[in-house]
Design a protein around this motif. Structure first.
Motif, PDB file in Angstrom:
ATOM      1  N   ALA A  92      87.308  10.373  25.807  1.00  0.00           N
ATOM      2  CA  ALA A  92      86.752  11.653  26.250  1.00  0.00           C
ATOM      3  C   ALA A  92      87.832  12.463  26.952  1.00  0.00           C
ATOM      4  CB  ALA A  92      85.562  11.421  27.174  1.00  0.00           C
ATOM      5  N   ALA A  93      88.641  11.791  27.767  1.00  0.00           N
ATOM      6  CA  ALA A  93      89.709  12.495  28.475  1.00  0.00           C
ATOM      7  C   ALA A  93      90.738  13.044  27.495  1.00  0.00           C
ATOM      8  CB  ALA A  93      90.378  11.560  29.473  1.00  0.00           C
ATOM      9  N   VAL A  94      91.054  12.248  26.468  1.00  0.00           N
ATOM     10  CA  VAL A  94      92.011  12.723  25.469  1.00  0.00           C
ATOM     11  C   VAL A  94      91.459  13.958  24.759  1.00  0.00           C
ATOM     12  CG1 VAL A  94      93.151  12.139  23.311  1.00  0.00           C
ATOM     13  CG2 VAL A  94      93.030  10.457  25.123  1.00  0.00           C
ATOM     14  N   ILE A  95      90.179  13.898  24.373  1.00  0.00           N
ATOM     15  CA  ILE A  95      89.564  15.052  23.702  1.00  0.00           C
ATOM     16  C   ILE A  95      89.592  16.273  24.627  1.00  0.00           C
ATOM     17  CG2 ILE A  95      87.443  15.946  22.671  1.00  0.00           C
ATOM     18  CD1 ILE A  95      88.501  13.773  21.009  1.00  0.00           C
ATOM     19  N   GLY A  96      89.313  16.040  25.907  1.00  0.00           N
ATOM     20  CA  GLY A  96      89.345  17.145  26.863  1.00  0.00           C
ATOM     21  C   GLY A  96      90.708  17.802  26.903  1.00  0.00           C
ATOM     22  N   ILE A  97      91.752  16.998  26.895  1.00  0.00           N
ATOM     23  CA  ILE A  97      93.107  17.560  26.911  1.00  0.00           C
ATOM     24  C   ILE A  97      93.354  18.351  25.635  1.00  0.00           C
ATOM     25  CG2 ILE A  97      95.553  16.955  26.866  1.00  0.00           C
ATOM     26  CD1 ILE A  97      94.904  14.658  28.725  1.00  0.00           C
ATOM     27  N   MET A  98      92.844  17.840  24.507  1.00  0.00           N
ATOM     28  CA  MET A  98      93.004  18.553  23.238  1.00  0.00           C
ATOM     29  C   MET A  98      92.291  19.910  23.287  1.00  0.00           C
ATOM     30  SD  MET A  98      94.894  16.975  21.246  1.00  0.00           S
ATOM     31  CE  MET A  98      95.843  15.626  21.864  1.00  0.00           C
ATOM     32  N   VAL A  99      91.080  19.920  23.840  1.00  0.00           N
ATOM     33  CA  VAL A  99      90.356  21.197  23.967  1.00  0.00           C
ATOM     34  C   VAL A  99      91.185  22.171  24.781  1.00  0.00           C
ATOM     35  CG1 VAL A  99      88.322  22.326  24.917  1.00  0.00           C
ATOM     36  CG2 VAL A  99      88.086  20.147  23.757  1.00  0.00           C
ATOM     37  N   PHE A 100      91.757  21.657  25.853  1.00  0.00           N
ATOM     38  CA  PHE A 100      92.595  22.518  26.697  1.00  0.00           C
ATOM     39  C   PHE A 100      93.755  23.081  25.880  1.00  0.00           C
ATOM     40  CE2 PHE A 100      96.596  22.638  29.048  1.00  0.00           C
ATOM     41  CZ  PHE A 100      96.351  23.744  29.830  1.00  0.00           C
ATOM     42  N   LEU A 101      94.424  22.215  25.107  1.00  0.00           N
ATOM     43  CA  LEU A 101      95.586  22.678  24.342  1.00  0.00           C
ATOM     44  C   LEU A 101      95.173  23.761  23.346  1.00  0.00           C
ATOM     45  CD1 LEU A 101      97.588  19.400  23.669  1.00  0.00           C
ATOM     46  CD2 LEU A 101      98.110  21.265  25.239  1.00  0.00           C
ATOM     47  N   VAL A 102      94.061  23.508  22.626  1.00  0.00           N
ATOM     48  CA  VAL A 102      93.604  24.504  21.650  1.00  0.00           C
ATOM     49  C   VAL A 102      93.319  25.833  22.356  1.00  0.00           C
ATOM     50  CG1 VAL A 102      91.729  25.095  20.084  1.00  0.00           C
ATOM     51  CG2 VAL A 102      92.676  22.790  20.068  1.00  0.00           C
ATOM     52  N   THR A 103      92.569  25.747  23.465  1.00  0.00           N
ATOM     53  CA  THR A 103      92.237  26.961  24.207  1.00  0.00           C
ATOM     54  C   THR A 103      93.493  27.680  24.671  1.00  0.00           C
ATOM     55  OG1 THR A 103      90.384  25.692  25.048  1.00  0.00           O
ATOM     56  CG2 THR A 103      90.765  27.825  26.034  1.00  0.00           C
ATOM     57  N   ALA A 104      94.418  26.927  25.230  1.00  0.00           N
ATOM     58  CA  ALA A 104      95.604  27.548  25.805  1.00  0.00           C
ATOM     59  C   ALA A 104      96.443  28.215  24.726  1.00  0.00           C
ATOM     60  CB  ALA A 104      96.426  26.500  26.545  1.00  0.00           C
ATOM     61  N   VAL A 105      96.621  27.519  23.587  1.00  0.00           N
ATOM     62  CA  VAL A 105      97.455  28.088  22.531  1.00  0.00           C
ATOM     63  C   VAL A 105      96.817  29.373  22.003  1.00  0.00           C
ATOM     64  CG1 VAL A 105      98.237  27.732  20.168  1.00  0.00           C
ATOM     65  CG2 VAL A 105      98.544  25.933  21.863  1.00  0.00           C
ATOM     66  N   ILE A 106      95.522  29.311  21.697  1.00  0.00           N
ATOM     67  CA  ILE A 106      94.858  30.504  21.157  1.00  0.00           C
ATOM     68  C   ILE A 106      94.941  31.653  22.157  1.00  0.00           C
ATOM     69  CG2 ILE A 106      92.627  31.467  20.472  1.00  0.00           C
ATOM     70  CD1 ILE A 106      91.991  28.779  19.232  1.00  0.00           C
ATOM     71  N   SER A 107      94.664  31.349  23.429  1.00  0.00           N
ATOM     72  CA  SER A 107      94.692  32.411  24.434  1.00  0.00           C
ATOM     73  C   SER A 107      96.069  33.053  24.504  1.00  0.00           C
ATOM     74  CB  SER A 107      94.336  31.869  25.811  1.00  0.00           C
ATOM     75  OG  SER A 107      93.156  31.143  25.762  1.00  0.00           O
ATOM     76  N   LEU A 108      97.101  32.226  24.562  1.00  0.00           N
ATOM     77  CA  LEU A 108      98.454  32.768  24.704  1.00  0.00           C
ATOM     78  C   LEU A 108      98.822  33.632  23.511  1.00  0.00           C
ATOM     79  CD1 LEU A 108     100.679  29.969  26.227  1.00  0.00           C
ATOM     80  CD2 LEU A 108     100.159  32.228  27.127  1.00  0.00           C
ATOM     81  N   VAL A 109      98.589  33.098  22.303  1.00  0.00           N
ATOM     82  CA  VAL A 109      98.987  33.828  21.103  1.00  0.00           C
ATOM     83  C   VAL A 109      98.238  35.151  21.013  1.00  0.00           C
ATOM     84  CG1 VAL A 109      98.921  33.794  18.596  1.00  0.00           C
ATOM     85  CG2 VAL A 109      99.649  31.762  19.846  1.00  0.00           C
ATOM     86  N   VAL A 110      96.901  35.075  21.157  1.00  0.00           N
ATOM     87  CA  VAL A 110      96.101  36.291  20.989  1.00  0.00           C
ATOM     88  C   VAL A 110      96.395  37.284  22.100  1.00  0.00           C
ATOM     89  CG1 VAL A 110      93.775  37.208  20.890  1.00  0.00           C
ATOM     90  CG2 VAL A 110      94.307  35.061  19.776  1.00  0.00           C
ATOM     91  N   TYR A 111      96.531  36.763  23.299  1.00  0.00           N
ATOM     92  CA  TYR A 111      96.728  37.663  24.438  1.00  0.00           C
ATOM     93  C   TYR A 111      98.000  38.472  24.257  1.00  0.00           C
ATOM     94  CZ  TYR A 111      96.637  39.243  29.230  1.00  0.00           C
ATOM     95  OH  TYR A 111      96.578  40.028  30.342  1.00  0.00           O
ATOM     96  N   ASN A 112      99.044  37.813  23.775  1.00  0.00           N
ATOM     97  CA  ASN A 112     100.309  38.525  23.616  1.00  0.00           C
ATOM     98  C   ASN A 112     100.279  39.506  22.456  1.00  0.00           C
ATOM     99  OD1 ASN A 112     101.803  37.542  25.791  1.00  0.00           O
ATOM    100  ND2 ASN A 112     102.092  35.605  24.725  1.00  0.00           N
ATOM    101  N   MET A 113      99.322  39.308  21.517  1.00  0.00           N
ATOM    102  CA  MET A 113      99.227  40.226  20.394  1.00  0.00           C
ATOM    103  C   MET A 113      98.388  41.447  20.729  1.00  0.00           C
ATOM    104  SD  MET A 113      98.850  37.681  17.126  1.00  0.00           S
ATOM    105  CE  MET A 113      97.188  38.234  16.980  1.00  0.00           C
TER     106      MET A 113
END
Lengths: 280, 462
Positions: free
Chosen positions: B430-451
């Motif tokens: 569960a903790a590993v999945i949580g970290i993955m969710v964080f990574l997905v969220t962070a990457v999408i946010s960063l990419v989209v935000y900068n665009m």
């Protein structure tokens, strides 16, 4: 031209009427089911054969803890609404109006923390609450504590609103000898009535739907349930057939006050979500 | 480019550290005996110079932290590298409780953070001493206690306002998240549950298990769930967005009466608590539900449609029901924003002979996309983690034999994480999945935000 507009409008009316039917249908069904006298889960007809108040009688007749659950939820909702609003105002004012070392860092850290899914920390929070004796029987204060403790991170909409209040007002007040605390209390808060009502309304509505964490914290202790936990169990229990109409009745009783409150304050809600959507 | 940037940050950090250390040295070398003693007893100098409030606060903080660390925290911190060695065992009939890995990790982390906080406070304490000394040397007076206290409501009001929220977020959000990140590197699961069993560090094993496709790994299931999570978030966000906009424009159309009524009807779905409406709607589509019953009665179908048992039906239905929840929300927002578009734009478009569709595409849509960029991003992120809709409608079912770890066909990463925590006590994964969710969220946010075109200077509005 006029004819084309008339046809266009007719089509729009048709779509809107169809949509209204779809949107209202579940609620109509819910109301009708709640007055159904016959036993059973979902039945294959909409209008029940005998109207009765038996489901409502069950809720208040001592057969269930429904009044207790209702009260629990109401207490949580009121407390969270007040405390969360206070916390958010404090945070928003500090971040919007004051410039201090570490301000950007603080905002960035909170942003990053917010990207972790909330349920990740569930076992840890449960443990912390247990250490404080706030699980099961203490579920109500426990849930209030959890909701309020982290609410500072939800400052975005409110800060966005504070940002639009001209800073020159602050400067003028400071020249007149007002302290920062006085500026917040006497100037910013009166000017921010819509956003404060919005914040309080959203905070008030959330606990009525809180199933996940509430069921975990109150685990197995019936008197600590809120309505969402208790009634979701009714639908998912093995005896779903027997409890379905009672669920509908309870659902109506939960929905009515929340819906009325929402409809009354709708204006502020729209202002809040629109402002929040634009400012991000 | 990135490397030089990091180099810059790193060298700046060391430059800052060097300067800070030098200043600490200077504080000691140039300081009088009060300052020198303050290196050991925090607040000593302040007390002797009459700044009682500051002095006592510092002293109390130092005492409290040291007491906590030595009386309590150290017992846990010393085991943090092993997470405990003595398991709970039986001596005869008596159960002897051994180390509790959970407590060791949690309180160990807490102790580390508290020690770091003490170092920071110590530095603040030195700064206060040096500043006070220099002020006195220049013949100025120090702020009195009364002034110190009053500044908490004026110049230092931010500290008063933020103290409680920051503390709350630290204890109930930050610390648990750090703790769970650590759990991802341990073997904490139902076979290693404190207090009866120990768990220990396992390095990257859990991540290997996640990505090791085939064999013991469940990488296939993970990417399947991740794929559906992204597809769901995409449709849930953009379908509601465009259809909601269409509804808003329809209601806003000239000549449509009862505007307020239409809006109120739609907004009902926001007002009614979701656990009531979604549970009911979910039941409506069950095999014995109202929808199937009527379709059967009218003879349109011969057998009940397995809305929730068939993976594809379930997915489509969930997206459709989400429209029922989401359209009113977008409609509210768009209605508010439509008023901001200058009416002259539409007027001149009409004179130029544009049809309604053209005006929408050339005027309304670009404006909306520009203004609601951040909203779309937060909606998308919110939908990635949209627990309620999935869970209240069908709990992520139907289950499938081909999926590992009890995942269902409509499970999002978060509902899967929830099931692992609640049903399987598989905390490490569960903790590993949580970290993955964080990574997905962070990457999408960063990419989209900068665009995004509307990313603007936050001070711009003030």
């Amino acid at each position: 031209m006029a004819r084309r507009r008339k046809i266009g409008n007719a089509v729009v009316y048709l779509i809107l009427i169809l949509m209204s039917i779809i949107w209202l249908f579940p609620f109509v069904g819910l109301v009708l089911q709640s007055f159904r006298g016959e036993y059973g889960g979902m039945v294959d007809y909409l209008v029940s054969k005998q109207f009765s108040l038996v489901n409502y009688q069950f809720l208040f007749g001592g057969g269930s803890n429904f009044p207790r659950w209702y009260l629990n939820t109401l207490i949580i909702a009121l407390a969270v609404s007040v405390l969360q609003t206070v916390v958010i105002i404090c945070v928003s004012y500090a971040l919007s109006r004051m410039r201090f070392r570490g301000r950007k860092a603080l905002m960035n850290i909170w942003l990053v923390l917010g990207m972790f899914p909330g349920f990740l920390t569930m076992i840890c929070l449960y443990f912390l609450l247990k250490q404080m004796g706030l699980t099961m029987g203490g579920a109500v204060p426990g849930l209030i504590l959890i909701s309020v403790a982290s609410s500072g991170m939800g400052y975005y909409v409110c800060k966005g609103y504070f940002d639009t209040i001209p800073k020159s007002l602050d400067e003028a007040a400071i020249i007149d000898g007002a302290t920062r605390a006085q500026i917040l209390w006497k100037m910013i808060i009166p000017l921010s009535k819509p956003i404060i009502i919005y914040t309080a309304l959203v905070a008030f509505m959330a606990p009525w739907c809180d199933y996940i964490f509430a069921s975990y914290v109150a685990f197995g202790y019936e008197k600590g349930y809120n309505v969402a936990v208790a009634m979701t169990r009714w639908v998912w229990t093995n005896d779903y057939q027997g409890y379905f109409t009672r669920f509908c009745a309870g659902g109506i009783l939960v929905a009515i006050p929340v819906t009325i409150l929402f409809m009354c304050l709708q204006k502020y809600y729209v202002e809040g979500v629109t402002g929040g959507a634009v400012k991000g | 480019m990135d490397d030089t940037k990091r180099d810059g940050a790193l060298s700046r950090f060391f430059a800052w550290l060097g300067k800070d250390l030098k200043e600490i040295g200077l504080t000691f070398a140039e300081g009088d005996w009060k300052t020198k003693l303050s290196f050991l007893i925090m607040g000593f100098g302040q007390l002797l110079r009459g700044q009682v409030v500051r002095g006592l606060t510092m002293l109390a903080l130092e005492g409290g932290v040291l007491y906590y660390v030595f009386a309590f925290g150290w017992n846990y911190l010393k085991d943090i590298f092993t997470l405990g060695t003595v398991a709970t065992h039986k001596e005869g009939r008596r159960t002897v409780y051994g180390d509790n890995s959970f407590l060791i990790l949690l309180y160990g982390l807490l102790t580390i953070v508290i020690i770091l906080a003490l170092i920071y406070l110590w530095r603040v304490n030195l700064k206060q001493n040096r500043e006070a000394e220099q002020r006195l040397k220049r013949g100025k007076r120090l702020p009195t206690n009364r002034e110190d206290l009053a500044s908490l409501f004026d110049k230092n009001f931010d500290k008063t306002l933020l103290a409680v929220p920051v503390l709350g977020i630290f204890i109930f959000t930050a610390l648990p998240i750090i703790f769970m990140i650590c759990i991802a590197f341990t073997n904490y699961d139902k076979n290693h549950q404190p207090p009866s069993n120990l768990f220990s560090w396992v390095g990257l094993d859990n991540f290997k298990e996640l990505f090791g496709i085939g064999g013991e790994g469940f990488g296939g299931t993970f990417f399947y769930v991740l794929g559906w999570t992204l597809v769901w978030a995409f449709f849930a966000t953009f379908l509601t967005y465009f259809l909601g906009m269409a509804v808003a424009i329809m209601i806003n159309k000239k000549g449509i009466k009862l505007k307020k009524l239409w809006r109120t009807i739609l907004v009902m779905t926001i007002a009614v608590p979701q656990f009531v409406s979604l549970l009911y709607v979910g039941k409506m589509f069950a095999a014995d539900g109202l929808v199937n019953a009527y379709l059967l009665k009218w003879g349109w179908i011969q057998r009940a449609i397995p809305f929730w048992q068939n993976a594809t039906y379930a997915r489509i239905l969930i997206i459709a029901i989400n429209l029922w929840i989401g359209i009113p929300y977008t409609m509210l927002i768009v209605t508010g924003l439509l008023m901001n578009i200058p009416a002259e734009l539409y007027e001149s478009a009409r004179i130029d002979g544009a049809n309604p569709f053209q005006t929408f595409r050339k005027i309304t849509l670009p404006y909306m996309l520009f203004v609601t960029g951040p909203f779309l991003l937060t909606q998308f992120i919110g939908n990635l983690n949209n627990f309620n809709v999935i869970f209240l409608l069908n709990q992520g079912n139907p289950k499938s034999m081909s999926l590992a770890k009890n995942a269902g066909s409509t499970d999002l990463l978060v509902t899967w994480l929830y099931k692992m925590t609640i049903n399987d006590a598989n905390y490490k994964i569960a903790a590993v999945i949580g970290i993955m969710v964080f990574l997905v969220t962070a990457v999408i946010s960063l990419v989209v935000y900068n665009m995004m075109p509307s990313v603007k200077d936050e001070e711009g509005f003030q």
